[in-house]
Design a protein around this motif. Structure first.
Motif, mmCIF file in Angstrom:
data_model
loop_
_atom_site.group_PDB
_atom_site.id
_atom_site.type_symbol
_atom_site.label_atom_id
_atom_site.label_comp_id
_atom_site.label_asym_id
_atom_site.label_seq_id
_atom_site.Cartn_x
_atom_site.Cartn_y
_atom_site.Cartn_z
ATOM 1 N N LEU A 158 0.861 -1.184 0.000
ATOM 2 C CA LEU A 158 0.000 0.000 0.000
ATOM 3 C C LEU A 158 0.896 1.232 0.000
ATOM 4 N N PHE A 159 0.797 2.018 -1.069
ATOM 5 C CA PHE A 159 1.615 3.216 -1.217
ATOM 6 C C PHE A 159 0.787 4.454 -0.909
ATOM 7 N N ASP A 160 1.359 5.345 -0.107
ATOM 8 C CA ASP A 160 0.766 6.660 0.117
ATOM 9 C C ASP A 160 1.236 7.586 -1.002
ATOM 10 N N ALA A 161 0.675 8.786 -1.055
ATOM 11 C CA ALA A 161 1.126 9.762 -2.049
ATOM 12 C C ALA A 161 2.633 9.957 -1.915
ATOM 13 N N GLY A 162 3.317 10.061 -3.041
ATOM 14 C CA GLY A 162 4.769 10.199 -2.998
ATOM 15 C C GLY A 162 5.480 8.869 -2.863
ATOM 16 N N GLN A 163 4.733 7.752 -3.041
ATOM 17 C CA GLN A 163 5.301 6.405 -3.049
ATOM 18 C C GLN A 163 5.862 5.976 -1.697
ATOM 19 N N GLN A 164 5.319 6.487 -0.602
ATOM 20 C CA GLN A 164 5.734 6.012 0.714
ATOM 21 C C GLN A 164 5.037 4.689 1.015
ATOM 22 N N ASN A 165 5.816 3.699 1.452
ATOM 23 C CA ASN A 165 5.282 2.377 1.778
ATOM 24 C C ASN A 165 4.621 2.429 3.153
ATOM 25 N N VAL A 166 3.292 2.335 3.191
ATOM 26 C CA VAL A 166 2.539 2.419 4.438
ATOM 27 C C VAL A 166 2.280 1.036 5.035
ATOM 28 N N TRP A 167 2.041 0.055 4.188
ATOM 29 C CA TRP A 167 1.721 -1.302 4.636
ATOM 30 C C TRP A 167 2.093 -2.283 3.533
ATOM 31 N N SER A 168 2.457 -3.516 3.915
ATOM 32 C CA SER A 168 2.714 -4.540 2.917
ATOM 33 C C SER A 168 2.459 -5.914 3.506
ATOM 34 N N SER A 169 2.270 -6.907 2.635
ATOM 35 C CA SER A 169 2.052 -8.284 3.069
ATOM 36 C C SER A 169 3.355 -8.996 3.384
ATOM 37 N N ASN A 170 4.479 -8.389 3.015
ATOM 38 C CA ASN A 170 5.813 -8.975 3.247
ATOM 39 C C ASN A 170 5.918 -10.381 2.646
#
Length: 794
Positions: A107-119
């Motif tokens: 899940l990317f926030d604006a500006g491509q910041q990684n907020v969450w992932s399934s790893n």
């Protein structure tokens, strides 16, 4: 040529419109779901569940799973059953959920910041699907076989769906309120004794309230002799748990849409959707019929009462006032100064009021007079409970060190006696100050700057209208648009932090106008100068103008984002920032009573205020050290950085020297220079030892000694210069003599203080300033010592 250009533009316009209104049954590698496309969702095959972005605030979105059918036609918010990013909402622009070629769901926030992932990692064919039971699953396919990589059922938030297991590795956590979906204070989990429990895990205390904590497991119908720790609700409405707890819903036997949820008021409920056109949810089972049995529901020094017609009501105890009308979890505070002198105390009788827990003494059978004397002889006793024991035909006495979990019920055969000063006779005629409340309606504000309108769509609409122009003009306009879009994208990437950290970005001219050209200086530190200002919305603010920044805007915003993740009543609240050219400014709430340093120098703080400040600072440091997702050291605790609001509540400020560390790296060596202020710095800084949270503990101890003695750690004491130790040595020497308190106490409070609490405060302070950091307590231990007033910390 002109017709060809028109056709291409119309095709692109139609494609843009179609792409923003699509749904699918799955997500494959290299594809994404966009927050800017409301219907860009994954739908289960039976169309019961949907997964996508949901608005939870002003330009704040979460990726969630919800029931496709809303509760009513007028109910605008979907019934969410799972959230990926409940703690960190994303922007309503340029945020997306992507299944990468590596097999990781991000899940990317604006500006491509990684907020969450399934790893997850997979080189094979990978697909994300939403199943009919509401489980979002990520599969990889190899050789005709399907392998599960990740599923939402393994990571529940506040809801269990039929067939979804609760295990030793999972728990349900309530939302903070009905409007704020971040994690709240209530949890459903398997305890270490294998029993399924509900617990209130508040800012200061934790306590189990279901099953009834006074019952042993077998009396509550639970078995500890199991190791599976497994519980689940089925589609017919039956719940089974490995600790032998089971129930059936009121509509058991019918297959309906159901969900088991821990609500923000701490109650565990099963909701069933009516099988009619209304599509309304109704409660088909709940753990607590009387919600006043739920701990922490009205906060400290309060009483909860319940009426089926008007609902729950929270009331302050007589002589107390509510701290926060929008959030009863903060409870109430006394309007009087508590005295330890028994001859100056009296008791207010409150029939039918029960205060559960925190019994400092228990005695039976005994008389009312005995209970009164037992409480008066205890400096920590705030009242006592006197109740009748039916089975043994006598009265029981419980003295209370804290007034928590209060409730009023006609079924309680007992009376609570509240300890109040004798000279406050008006409390004896004062009734409860009550408020009807659902308790969990508080909303922690999230300020997001939003723009939901697609610039691409607007552009093509404009071009479609202007398509009758010359072909060369059309090409030129398209080229200008592309260039500007790229430039705007670059600008937005620098500015997206304002969205993720709920701050407003101010222009330099705005803040210059608010401060009248930076004319009224109210403070100065190593990082910059603080000015008083009035913002455009007429709020008074403290605006800190940092000295000329050497760092870039991205680095500055990254540091500001640390503060954005913090939320505590004793932390100064940041409203915004300015990062424009070389200018770096921070906008804070304005504190009417200035700093602790100012009040100590003017001798305007009485004993009660000083003790309350010590408690508040201890609470917030314990929060920073042990309760945040990151480990945050302040590194510059001193009276100048402890601000006081209109009620003299302390607010810790100035994170200019703060450090975010890894909890697992206790011997962190990432500090490249000495930090802090002369007189308040721990020996580790000078001796080049490992820096841990104990440096803040040391500084806190020095601040306590300064509040007790009225003496600065860098002033001359008995004719000697003090630097990081002379004040400590002086207090230790005085303490070894007789009547030592009289010799060290600040003359401003010498005639009016609680001797018992003062001794505790001195002991805690000296324990905090031990030379060996390993001997010093943690801030949570400090807080426990101050609140309990029990054993000598040394």
């Amino acid at each position: 040529m002109m017709n060809v250009a028109s056709t291409i533009l119309l095709f692109l316009l139609a494609f843009s419109f179609h792409a923003s209104h699509s749904s699918s049954s799955s997500l494959t590698k290299g594809s994404s779901l966009s927050v800017e496309k409301p219907n860009d969702v994954i739908v289960s095959p039976n169309a019961v569940f949907s997964a996508g972005f949901v608005a939870i605030g002003e330009n704040a979105y979460t990726f969630a799973i919800w029931f496709t059918q809303t509760q009513t036609q007028t109910h605008s918010h979907p019934t969410m059953v799972w959230m990926a990013n409940r703690e960190n909402p994303v922007n309503g622009k340029r945020s997306k959920l992507s299944l990468l070629q590596t097999g990781n769901l991000v899940l990317f926030d604006a500006g491509q910041q990684n907020v969450w992932s399934s790893n997850t990692v997979s080189l094979a064919l990978t697909e994300l699907r939403l199943k009919d039971d509401g489980n979002l699953v990520l599969h990889e396919f190899q050789g005709g076989n399907s392998l599960l990589l990740w599923q939402s059922f393994d990571f529940p938030t506040h809801t269990l769906l039929p067939g979804q297991p609760l295990t030793r590795h999972t728990q349900l956590v309530s939302s903070r309120s009905e409007s704020n979906h971040s994690s709240g204070f209530y949890k459903l989990f398997f305890d270490d004794d294998n029993v399924l429990r509900l617990i209130y895990d508040g800012p200061d205390v934790s306590s189990v309230y279901w099953p009834n904590p006074w019952l042993v497991s077998w009396d509550a119908g639970r078995s500890t002799y199991n190791s599976s720790r497994f519980a689940a609700l089925d589609s017919l409405g039956r719940f089974l748990s490995s600790d032998d707890f089971t129930f059936k819903t009121s509509d058991y036997g019918v297959v309906n849409k159901r969900r088991l949820k821990i609500d923000c008021d701490g109650n565990l409920r099963v909701y069933t959707m009516r099988d009619d056109e209304s599509n309304r949810w109704f409660v088909s089972w709940q753990a607590r019929a009387d919600t006043c049995n739920i701990h922490g529901i009205c906060g400290a020094n309060s009483v909860c009462s319940y009426d089926a017609k008007v609902g729950r009501k929270c009331s302050c105890l007589p002589g107390h006032r509510v701290k926060n009308h929008s959030d009863w979890s903060y409870g109430c505070e006394p309007l009087f100064v508590f005295t330890c002198n028994g001859s100056e105390s009296s008791f207010l009788e409150m029939p039918g009021v029960e205060i559960y827990g925190y019994d400092s003494n228990y005695s039976e059978p005994n008389t009312l007079a005995y209970c009164e004397n037992l409480c008066l002889e205890d400096c920590n006793c705030k009242g006592f409970q006197y109740s009748y024991n039916d089975g043994e035909n006598h009265f029981k006495c419980y003295t209370k060190s804290q007034l928590l979990n209060g409730r009023s019920t006609p079924n309680f055969q007992g009376t609570m006696y509240l300890r109040v000063p004798k000279n406050h006779s008006r409390f004896h005629q004062e009734s409860f100050v009550g408020y009807n409340t659902r308790v969990c309606f508080v909303q922690i504000p999230r300020v997001y700057a939003g723009d939901h309108v697609s610039r691409i769509l607007r552009f093509f609409l404009w071009v479609a209208v202007a398509v009758g122009g010359f072909e060369t003009v059309c090409i030129f306009v398209v080229w200008v648009f592309v260039v500007r879009t790229r430039q705007k994208s670059s600008t937005d990437q620098n500015g997206y932090h304002v969205v993720t950290n709920r701050f407003r970005k101010y222009s330099y001219s705005e803040l210059k106008k608010a401060t009248k050209g930076f004319s009224e200086e109210i403070g100065k530190g190593g990082g910059g100068v603080v000015y008083k200002g009035i913002l455009s919305d007429q709020r008074h603010a403290a605006i800190k103008r940092l000295y000329e920044a050497k760092q870039g805007e991205g680095e500055f915003l990254a540091e500001v984002s640390i503060i954005g993740r913090l939320n505590h009543m004793n932390l100064i609240e940041m409203w915004g920032y300015c990062a424009e050219g070389k200018h770096r400014l921070l906008v804070y709430e304005y504190m009417e009573n200035g700093s602790l340093a100012q009040k100590l120098s003017s001798n305007t703080l009485d004993w009660d205020k000083r003790y309350n400040i010590a408690l508040g600072v201890a609470r917030v440091l314990a929060y920073l050290h042990e309760e945040c997702l990151e480990w945050i050291l302040h590194c510059d605790i001193k009276p100048q950085n402890i601000l006081l609001d209109s009620s003299y509540e302390p607010k810790v400020a100035d994170f200019g020297l703060s450090k975010l560390l890894n909890r697992n790296n206790l011997n962190n060596s990432s500090f490249s220079m000495i930090r802090g202020t002369r007189g308040y710095m721990a020996p580790e800084w000078v001796l080049n030892l490992a820096i841990t949270s104990k440096v803040d503990v040391y500084s806190y101890g020095i601040v306590l000694l300064e509040m007790i003695t009225g003496k600065s750690p860098i002033q001359n004491i008995d004719g000697e210069d003090s630097y990081n130790g002379r004040l400590v040595t002086w207090v230790r020497e005085k303490r070894s003599g007789t009547s030592w308190l009289e010799h060290i106490i600040d003359p401003a409070i010498k005639t009016n203080y609680d001797e018992c609490k003062m001794e505790i405060l001195v002991k805690v302070a000296l324990h905090c300033v031990e030379e060996d950091k390993d001997i010093r307590p943690t801030m949570s231990q400090v807080l426990e010592m101050l609140q309990s007033h029990e054993s000598d910390p040394q």
